[in-house]
Design an enzyme around this catalytic site. Structure first.
Site, PDB file in Angstrom:
ATOM      1  CG  HIS A 104       6.759  -0.333   4.422  1.00 26.52           C
ATOM      2  ND1 HIS A 104       7.749  -0.711   3.545  1.00 26.52           N
ATOM      3  CD2 HIS A 104       5.708  -1.167   4.194  1.00 26.52           C
ATOM      4  CE1 HIS A 104       7.312  -1.735   2.798  1.00 26.52           C
ATOM      5  NE2 HIS A 104       6.082  -2.027   3.179  1.00 26.52           N
ATOM      6  CG  HIS A 125       5.658  -4.924   0.032  1.00 27.30           C
ATOM      7  ND1 HIS A 125       4.604  -5.597   0.619  1.00 27.30           N
ATOM      8  CD2 HIS A 125       5.246  -4.552  -1.198  1.00 27.30           C
ATOM      9  CE1 HIS A 125       3.581  -5.620  -0.235  1.00 27.30           C
ATOM     10  NE2 HIS A 125       3.940  -4.999  -1.344  1.00 27.30           N
TER      11      HIS A 125
HETATM   12 ZN    ZN Z   1       4.385  -6.357   2.589  1.00 27.35          ZN
END
Ligand code: ZN
Length: 345
Positions: free
Chosen positions: A160, A198
Protein backbone atom coordinates in the site's frame (compact mmCIF):
# COMPACT_ATOMS: atom_id res chain seq x y z
CA UNK A 1 13.99 -22.20 -1.37
CA UNK A 2 15.88 -19.78 0.89
CA UNK A 3 13.84 -17.80 3.40
CA UNK A 4 14.94 -14.38 4.60
CA UNK A 5 13.73 -13.43 8.05
CA UNK A 6 14.69 -11.19 10.97
CA UNK A 7 13.44 -10.79 14.53
CA UNK A 8 13.55 -7.01 14.06
CA UNK A 9 9.86 -6.88 13.11
CA UNK A 10 9.05 -7.49 16.80
CA UNK A 11 10.21 -3.91 17.45
CA UNK A 12 7.11 -2.74 15.55
CA UNK A 13 4.64 -3.84 18.21
CA UNK A 14 1.97 -2.47 20.48
CA UNK A 15 0.15 -1.09 17.44
CA UNK A 16 -3.46 -0.11 17.88
CA UNK A 17 -6.42 -0.19 15.47
CA UNK A 18 -9.75 1.57 16.00
CA UNK A 19 -12.29 -0.79 17.56
CA UNK A 20 -15.68 0.83 17.64
CA UNK A 21 -15.44 3.57 20.22
CA UNK A 22 -12.08 2.49 21.57
CA UNK A 23 -8.73 1.07 20.41
CA UNK A 24 -7.63 -2.53 20.26
CA UNK A 25 -4.53 -4.50 19.25
CA UNK A 26 -3.81 -4.09 15.55
CA UNK A 27 -4.49 -7.02 13.22
CA UNK A 28 -1.00 -6.29 11.86
CA UNK A 29 0.76 -7.83 14.85
CA UNK A 30 4.16 -9.47 15.41
CA UNK A 31 2.57 -12.92 15.84
CA UNK A 32 1.88 -12.92 12.10
CA UNK A 33 5.51 -13.01 11.04
CA UNK A 34 6.53 -15.09 14.05
CA UNK A 35 4.05 -17.77 13.03
CA UNK A 36 5.23 -17.70 9.42
CA UNK A 37 8.77 -18.17 10.70
CA UNK A 38 7.77 -20.99 13.05
CA UNK A 39 5.83 -22.89 10.38
CA UNK A 40 8.69 -22.64 7.87
CA UNK A 41 11.24 -23.68 10.48
CA UNK A 42 9.23 -26.56 11.94
CA UNK A 43 8.50 -27.99 8.52
CA UNK A 44 12.16 -27.54 7.52
CA UNK A 45 10.97 -25.81 4.40
CA UNK A 46 14.31 -24.27 3.52
CA UNK A 47 17.35 -22.51 4.90
CA UNK A 48 16.39 -19.42 6.92
CA UNK A 49 18.91 -16.60 6.63
CA UNK A 50 19.12 -13.05 8.01
CA UNK A 51 18.93 -10.03 5.70
CA UNK A 52 21.95 -8.08 4.53
CA UNK A 53 22.06 -4.32 4.97
CA UNK A 54 21.57 -1.99 2.02
CA UNK A 55 22.17 1.72 1.62
CA UNK A 56 19.42 4.32 1.46
CA UNK A 57 20.14 4.56 -2.25
CA UNK A 58 18.09 1.39 -2.85
CA UNK A 59 15.11 2.84 -1.00
CA UNK A 60 15.45 6.17 -2.79
CA UNK A 61 14.97 4.43 -6.14
CA UNK A 62 11.30 4.19 -5.10
CA UNK A 63 10.67 6.64 -2.26
CA UNK A 64 11.08 10.43 -1.99
CA UNK A 65 14.03 11.67 0.14
CA UNK A 66 11.83 13.81 2.42
CA UNK A 67 9.48 10.87 3.01
CA UNK A 68 12.42 8.70 4.04
CA UNK A 69 13.55 11.40 6.46
CA UNK A 70 10.04 11.54 7.89
CA UNK A 71 10.01 7.78 8.50
CA UNK A 72 13.38 7.93 10.24
CA UNK A 73 12.53 10.86 12.49
CA UNK A 74 8.82 10.68 13.19
CA UNK A 75 9.03 8.81 16.48
CA UNK A 76 11.77 11.09 17.84
CA UNK A 77 9.70 14.12 16.82
CA UNK A 78 6.56 12.64 18.37
CA UNK A 79 8.32 12.06 21.69
CA UNK A 80 9.74 15.59 21.66
CA UNK A 81 6.32 17.13 20.98
CA UNK A 82 3.30 17.85 23.16
CA UNK A 83 1.44 15.03 21.44
CA UNK A 84 0.60 12.05 23.56
CA UNK A 85 -0.28 8.48 22.79
CA UNK A 86 1.40 5.10 22.59
CA UNK A 87 1.27 5.27 18.80
CA UNK A 88 2.24 8.25 16.65
CA UNK A 89 -0.65 8.55 14.24
CA UNK A 90 -2.13 11.26 11.99
CA UNK A 91 -5.52 12.85 12.54
CA UNK A 92 -5.46 15.47 9.78
CA UNK A 93 -4.95 14.82 6.08
CA UNK A 94 -4.32 16.91 2.98
CA UNK A 95 -7.71 17.31 1.32
CA UNK A 96 -8.74 18.96 -1.93
CA UNK A 97 -8.00 22.68 -1.96
CA UNK A 98 -5.31 22.43 0.72
CA UNK A 99 -1.55 22.77 0.27
CA UNK A 100 1.25 20.27 0.60
CA UNK A 101 3.05 22.92 2.60
CA UNK A 102 6.13 22.14 4.64
CA UNK A 103 4.43 21.94 7.98
CA UNK A 104 6.97 21.60 10.76
CA UNK A 105 5.04 19.99 13.60
CA UNK A 106 4.91 16.24 13.90
CA UNK A 107 1.10 16.07 13.76
CA UNK A 108 1.22 17.92 10.46
CA UNK A 109 3.99 15.74 9.11
CA UNK A 110 2.06 12.60 10.02
CA UNK A 111 -0.87 13.87 7.96
CA UNK A 112 1.42 15.08 5.18
CA UNK A 113 2.97 11.64 4.67
CA UNK A 114 0.01 9.34 5.41
CA UNK A 115 -3.04 8.60 3.27
CA UNK A 116 -4.91 6.99 6.15
CA UNK A 117 -4.67 6.45 9.92
CA UNK A 118 -3.81 2.74 9.86
CA UNK A 119 -0.03 3.00 9.87
CA UNK A 120 1.08 4.12 13.33
CA UNK A 121 4.63 4.44 14.62
CA UNK A 122 6.24 3.25 17.84
CA UNK A 123 9.83 3.54 19.07
CA UNK A 124 11.11 0.54 17.12
CA UNK A 125 9.11 1.08 13.94
CA UNK A 126 11.85 2.51 11.77
CA UNK A 127 14.24 -0.35 12.46
CA UNK A 128 11.52 -2.88 11.64
CA UNK A 129 10.50 -0.98 8.50
CA UNK A 130 14.09 -0.72 7.32
CA UNK A 131 14.81 -4.37 8.01
CA UNK A 132 11.66 -5.41 6.17
CA UNK A 133 12.95 -3.65 3.04
CA UNK A 134 16.37 -5.24 3.56
CA UNK A 135 14.67 -8.64 3.67
CA UNK A 136 13.07 -8.03 0.27
CA UNK A 137 16.36 -6.74 -1.17
CA UNK A 138 18.25 -9.74 0.19
CA UNK A 139 15.68 -12.01 -1.44
CA UNK A 140 16.25 -10.18 -4.71
CA UNK A 141 20.00 -10.70 -4.43
CA UNK A 142 19.44 -14.44 -3.93
CA UNK A 143 17.19 -14.67 -6.99
CA UNK A 144 19.76 -12.68 -8.98
CA UNK A 145 22.47 -15.17 -8.08
CA UNK A 146 22.29 -18.90 -8.47
CA UNK A 147 18.89 -19.64 -6.95
CA UNK A 148 15.64 -19.37 -8.84
CA UNK A 149 13.39 -18.59 -5.89
CA UNK A 150 13.39 -16.93 -2.49
CA UNK A 151 10.82 -16.00 0.12
CA UNK A 152 11.15 -12.61 1.84
CA UNK A 153 9.30 -12.87 5.16
CA UNK A 154 8.66 -9.13 5.38
CA UNK A 155 6.91 -7.35 8.21
CA UNK A 156 5.62 -4.68 8.13
CA UNK A 157 4.11 -5.27 4.68
CA UNK A 158 4.61 -2.83 1.83
CA UNK A 159 2.21 -2.92 -1.12
CA UNK A 160 0.00 0.00 0.00
CA UNK A 161 2.95 2.38 0.50
CA UNK A 162 3.45 4.90 -2.31
CA UNK A 163 6.52 6.96 -3.17
CA UNK A 164 5.70 9.34 -0.32
CA UNK A 165 2.75 8.07 1.67
CA UNK A 166 2.35 5.36 4.25
CA UNK A 167 -1.01 3.66 4.73
CA UNK A 168 -2.66 0.29 5.12
CA UNK A 169 -0.04 -0.96 7.61
CA UNK A 170 2.66 -0.22 4.99
CA UNK A 171 5.62 2.21 5.06
CA UNK A 172 8.25 1.19 2.50
CA UNK A 173 7.03 -0.66 -0.59
CA UNK A 174 9.15 -3.78 -0.22
CA UNK A 175 8.04 -5.52 -3.41
CA UNK A 176 8.59 -2.38 -5.51
CA UNK A 177 12.03 -1.77 -4.00
CA UNK A 178 12.95 -5.36 -4.88
CA UNK A 179 11.50 -5.09 -8.40
CA UNK A 180 13.49 -1.91 -9.03
CA UNK A 181 16.66 -3.61 -7.80
CA UNK A 182 16.19 -6.28 -10.49
CA UNK A 183 15.85 -3.57 -13.14
CA UNK A 184 18.93 -1.79 -11.80
CA UNK A 185 20.86 -5.06 -12.00
CA UNK A 186 20.04 -5.41 -15.70
CA UNK A 187 16.61 -7.05 -15.91
CA UNK A 188 14.69 -5.67 -18.86
CA UNK A 189 11.24 -6.64 -17.63
CA UNK A 190 9.88 -7.47 -14.18
CA UNK A 191 6.32 -8.56 -13.41
CA UNK A 192 4.72 -7.99 -10.01
CA UNK A 193 1.74 -10.24 -9.32
CA UNK A 194 -0.16 -9.15 -6.22
CA UNK A 195 -2.45 -11.80 -4.73
CA UNK A 196 -3.16 -9.98 -1.47
CA UNK A 197 -6.89 -9.58 -0.73
CA UNK A 198 -6.48 -5.82 -0.94
CA UNK A 199 -5.46 -3.90 -4.02
CA UNK A 200 -1.76 -2.99 -4.05
CA UNK A 201 -2.38 0.70 -4.65
CA UNK A 202 1.17 1.71 -3.80
CA UNK A 203 2.76 -0.73 -6.21
CA UNK A 204 0.35 0.24 -8.98
CA UNK A 205 0.97 3.96 -8.54
CA UNK A 206 4.76 3.57 -8.40
CA UNK A 207 4.98 1.83 -11.78
CA UNK A 208 1.86 3.26 -13.42
CA UNK A 209 3.71 5.15 -16.18
CA UNK A 210 6.32 2.46 -16.86
CA UNK A 211 6.42 -0.39 -19.34
CA UNK A 212 9.36 -2.26 -17.84
CA UNK A 213 7.39 -3.35 -14.76
CA UNK A 214 4.06 -5.07 -15.33
CA UNK A 215 1.78 -4.78 -12.30
CA UNK A 216 -1.16 -7.18 -11.90
CA UNK A 217 -3.44 -7.44 -8.89
CA UNK A 218 -6.34 -9.72 -7.93
CA UNK A 219 -8.26 -8.26 -5.03
CA UNK A 220 -11.58 -7.42 -3.43
CA UNK A 221 -13.44 -4.80 -5.46
CA UNK A 222 -12.51 -1.32 -4.18
CA UNK A 223 -16.15 -0.34 -4.61
CA UNK A 224 -16.77 -2.28 -1.42
CA UNK A 225 -13.37 -2.74 0.17
CA UNK A 226 -10.18 -0.93 1.21
CA UNK A 227 -8.30 0.90 -0.31
CA UNK A 228 -11.47 2.24 -2.03
CA UNK A 229 -9.75 4.85 -4.21
CA UNK A 230 -7.68 2.72 -6.58
CA UNK A 231 -7.76 -0.80 -7.97
CA UNK A 232 -10.62 -0.63 -10.49
CA UNK A 233 -10.62 -2.53 -13.76
CA UNK A 234 -10.33 0.63 -15.87
CA UNK A 235 -6.80 1.54 -14.73
CA UNK A 236 -4.59 0.34 -17.59
CA UNK A 237 -1.51 2.46 -16.87
CA UNK A 238 -0.61 5.78 -18.46
CA UNK A 239 1.82 7.11 -21.04
CA UNK A 240 4.31 4.47 -22.00
CA UNK A 241 2.91 2.41 -19.13
CA UNK A 242 -0.46 2.10 -20.87
CA UNK A 243 -1.37 -1.58 -20.98
CA UNK A 244 1.10 -2.49 -18.21
CA UNK A 245 -1.25 -2.41 -15.24
CA UNK A 246 -4.05 -4.94 -14.89
CA UNK A 247 -6.61 -5.13 -12.09
CA UNK A 248 -9.04 -7.94 -11.37
CA UNK A 249 -11.52 -6.62 -8.77
CA UNK A 250 -13.54 -9.51 -7.35
CA UNK A 251 -16.72 -9.66 -5.23
CA UNK A 252 -17.04 -10.64 -1.58
CA UNK A 253 -17.38 -14.40 -1.23
CA UNK A 254 -14.94 -15.19 -4.03
CA UNK A 255 -13.77 -18.80 -3.68
CA UNK A 256 -11.26 -20.87 -5.59
CA UNK A 257 -13.60 -21.77 -8.51
CA UNK A 258 -13.90 -18.15 -9.51
CA UNK A 259 -10.55 -16.93 -8.18
CA UNK A 260 -8.61 -19.51 -10.19
CA UNK A 261 -10.21 -18.30 -13.43
CA UNK A 262 -8.86 -14.79 -12.87
CA UNK A 263 -5.57 -16.08 -11.54
CA UNK A 264 -5.12 -17.99 -14.80
CA UNK A 265 -5.84 -14.79 -16.75
CA UNK A 266 -3.18 -13.06 -14.67
CA UNK A 267 -0.69 -15.87 -15.20
CA UNK A 268 -1.34 -15.73 -18.96
CA UNK A 269 -0.64 -11.99 -18.92
CA UNK A 270 2.63 -12.55 -17.09
CA UNK A 271 3.59 -15.21 -19.65
CA UNK A 272 2.78 -12.85 -22.53
CA UNK A 273 4.93 -10.13 -20.95
CA UNK A 274 7.82 -12.64 -20.71
CA UNK A 275 9.55 -11.02 -17.74
CA UNK A 276 13.08 -11.82 -16.65
CA UNK A 277 11.85 -12.06 -13.07
CA UNK A 278 8.54 -12.39 -11.23
CA UNK A 279 7.84 -10.75 -7.89
CA UNK A 280 4.82 -12.17 -6.04
CA UNK A 281 3.21 -9.91 -3.43
CA UNK A 282 1.87 -12.69 -1.22
CA UNK A 283 -1.00 -11.67 1.02
CA UNK A 284 -2.67 -14.57 2.82
CA UNK A 285 -5.76 -12.52 3.64
CA UNK A 286 -7.77 -14.14 0.84
CA UNK A 287 -8.06 -17.02 3.35
CA UNK A 288 -11.60 -18.16 4.25
CA UNK A 289 -10.68 -17.99 7.93
CA UNK A 290 -9.20 -14.50 7.87
CA UNK A 291 -11.05 -12.44 10.50
CA UNK A 292 -10.78 -9.20 8.53
CA UNK A 293 -11.76 -10.15 4.97
CA UNK A 294 -14.40 -11.79 2.74
CA UNK A 295 -12.81 -14.26 0.31
CA UNK A 296 -13.04 -18.05 0.67
CA UNK A 297 -9.64 -19.50 -0.26
CA UNK A 298 -8.83 -22.63 1.78
CA UNK A 299 -5.49 -23.84 3.08
CA UNK A 300 -5.29 -26.56 0.40
CA UNK A 301 -6.10 -24.02 -2.27
CA UNK A 302 -3.07 -21.89 -1.36
CA UNK A 303 -0.99 -24.80 -2.69
CA UNK A 304 -2.96 -24.65 -5.94
CA UNK A 305 -2.45 -20.89 -6.09
CA UNK A 306 1.29 -21.39 -5.67
CA UNK A 307 1.29 -24.14 -8.31
CA UNK A 308 -0.55 -21.98 -10.85
CA UNK A 309 2.11 -19.28 -10.45
CA UNK A 310 4.99 -21.75 -10.22
CA UNK A 311 3.99 -23.21 -13.60
CA UNK A 312 5.39 -20.03 -15.15
CA UNK A 313 8.78 -21.43 -14.18
CA UNK A 314 10.30 -17.97 -13.80
CA UNK A 315 12.93 -16.75 -11.36
CA UNK A 316 10.59 -15.72 -8.57
CA UNK A 317 10.84 -13.62 -5.43
CA UNK A 318 7.89 -14.01 -3.06
CA UNK A 319 7.37 -11.07 -0.70
CA UNK A 320 5.07 -11.39 2.32
CA UNK A 321 2.27 -8.82 2.44
CA UNK A 322 -0.97 -9.13 4.48
CA UNK A 323 -2.80 -12.01 6.14
CA UNK A 324 -4.46 -11.65 9.53
CA UNK A 325 -5.37 -15.14 10.62
CA UNK A 326 -2.57 -15.47 13.13
CA UNK A 327 -3.41 -19.13 13.61
CA UNK A 328 -3.22 -20.08 9.91
CA UNK A 329 -0.89 -17.61 8.24
CA UNK A 330 2.13 -19.86 8.75
CA UNK A 331 0.56 -23.01 7.34
CA UNK A 332 -1.00 -21.11 4.44
CA UNK A 333 2.39 -19.62 3.57
CA UNK A 334 4.03 -23.05 3.63
CA UNK A 335 1.32 -24.45 1.36
CA UNK A 336 1.66 -21.61 -1.13
CA UNK A 337 5.45 -21.88 -1.29
CA UNK A 338 5.31 -25.69 -1.56
CA UNK A 339 2.91 -25.46 -4.48
CA UNK A 340 5.07 -22.83 -6.14
CA UNK A 341 8.30 -24.77 -5.72
CA UNK A 342 6.86 -28.11 -6.80
CA UNK A 343 5.21 -26.74 -9.93
CA UNK A 344 8.37 -24.92 -10.93
CA UNK A 345 10.25 -28.21 -10.69
ZN1 ZN B 1 -4.30 -7.21 2.47
Amino acid sequence: MKIIYSEDHNLHSGLLDPRGETWGPSAECPERANNVFTALRDQAFGEIIPPAHFDDEKLLRIHEPDYLQFLKNVWRDWEASDESGANARPDTFVGAGMRHADTECVAGKLGRYSFDATSPFVAGSWQAIRTSANIALTGAEIVKSDERMAFAACRPPGHHATTRYCGGYCYLNNNSIAAQSFIDAGAKRVAILDVDYHHGNGTQSIFYARNDVLTISLHADPKIEYPYFLGYADEPGEGRGHGFNINYPLPFGTGWDSYSVYLNYAVDEVRRFAPDVLVVALGLDTFAGDPTTYFEITTDEFARMGAAIGALNLPTLVVLEGGYSVEWIGENTVRFLSGLETAAG
